[in-house]
Design an enzyme around this catalytic site. Structure first.
Site, PDB file in Angstrom:
ATOM      1  CG  HIS A   1      -9.327 -12.585  14.592  1.00 26.28           C
ATOM      2  ND1 HIS A   1      -9.141 -11.520  13.742  1.00 26.28           N
ATOM      3  CD2 HIS A   1      -8.953 -12.152  15.822  1.00 26.28           C
ATOM      4  CE1 HIS A   1      -8.669 -10.492  14.430  1.00 26.28           C
ATOM      5  NE2 HIS A   1      -8.533 -10.841  15.686  1.00 26.28           N
TER       6      HIS A   1
ATOM      7  CE  LYS B   1      -8.441   0.903  18.995  1.00 26.24           C
ATOM      8  NZ  LYS B   1      -8.376  -0.533  18.685  1.00 26.24           N
TER       9      LYS B   1
ATOM     10  NE  ARG C   1      -1.769 -12.173  18.384  1.00 26.34           N
ATOM     11  CZ  ARG C   1      -1.906 -10.929  17.967  1.00 26.34           C
ATOM     12  NH1 ARG C   1      -1.981 -10.686  16.693  1.00 26.34           N
ATOM     13  NH2 ARG C   1      -1.950  -9.934  18.811  1.00 26.34           N
TER      14      ARG C   1
ATOM     15  CB  SER D   1      -6.682  -6.727  12.783  1.00 21.46           C
ATOM     16  OG  SER D   1      -7.473  -7.860  12.951  1.00 21.46           O
TER      17      SER D   1
END
Ligand code: PNS
Length: 174
Positions: free
Chosen positions: A17, A41, A92, A130
Site C-alpha cells: 500500500h 465486516k 498486484r 493485509s
C-alpha cells in the site's frame, strides 16, 4: 490541483500500500488515503478505523501531500461529495485484475466523472496483502519486513504471540 483518492480497508497498511501511495504522491498534487468503514465486516477486522487511520498517518508522515479520511457507503458517492475525480488502486498479480476491472467499470457507471488509475507496487510487494499479514502476525510470525514500522508495532501489541516470537511449530496431535 489534481487530487487522487486511494481507497481501501488498510487493516493494516502494508509496504505494498505504502509503495502505491508514495508513487501516487509523486504524480498527483495530493493523495487522500480513504479508509472504508464497513459495517457488515465489523467484528472480523483487527483494527478499528480510528486505529487504521492513526497507523496510516504515522506511516505516511514523511509524505507532505498525503492526507487521510474515512468513508462509508458507495465510493462513487464519496468521490462526488469530495469533488475528486481520480481513484488510485494498486495492482498486484493477475488475480487482482478481474475484481479491480469490475470495480472500476461499476464505479464509472455510478459516477461517470471518476477515472480509476492503477499503479503497480514494486515487484517485491506483489504477494503482500493485509489478510496474509494479519494471519502471519496472529501466529506470532515476523511481518516487520513487509509492513511499515507503525503497522508492525500495532500488530505486536494486538497479537502477544508475535511479540513473544513464534511458538516453534509444535506438531499437531492427530
Ligand atoms: O482494500 P480493499 O478491501 O481491497 O478495498 C476495497 C474498497 C474499499 C475500495 C471497495 O470495497 C469499496 O470501494 N467499497 C465501498 C462500497 C462500494 O462502493 N462498493 C462498490 C464498488 S463497485
Amino acid at each position: 490541483m489534481q487530487e487522487a483518492v486511494c481507497p481501501g480497508s488498510f487493516d493494516p497498511i502494508t509496504n505494498g500500500h505504502l509503495d502505491v501511495i508514495t508513487r501516487a504522491s509523486r504524480i498527483f498534487d495530493s493523495v487522500c488515503v480513504a479508509v472504508m468503514e464497513n459495517r457488515s465486516k465489523r467484528g472480523s477486522e483487527v483494527f478499528t478505523v480510528d486505529e487504521r487511520i492513526a497507523i496510516i498517518r504515522e506511516a505516511t508522515g514523511h509524505l507532505p501531500n498525503v492526507t487521510t479520511d474515512r468513508f462509508h457507503g458507495l465510493l462513487a458517492d464519496y468521490m462526488a461529495a469530495r469533488g475528486s475525480k481520480v481513484i488510485v488502486r494498486g495492482l498486484r498479480a493477475l488475480s487482482d485484475f478481474e475484481y479491480e476491472l469490475q470495480m472500476a467499470h461499476l464505479n464509472r457507471q455510478l459516477n461517470p466523472s471518476v477515472e480509476t488509475v492503477f499503479i503497480m507496487a514494486a515487484a517485491r510487494w506483489q504477494f503482500v496483502s493485509s489478510s496474509m499479514v494479519r494471519e502471519i502476525a496472529s501466529y506470532g510470525g515476523d511481518v516487520s519486513k513487509i509492513v511499515p514500522p507503525a503497522s508492525a508495532a500495532a500488530l505486536q501489541s494486538r497479537f502477544p504471540a508475535m511479540a513473544q516470537g513464534r511458538q516453534k511449530g509444535a506438531p499437531g496431535r492427530g
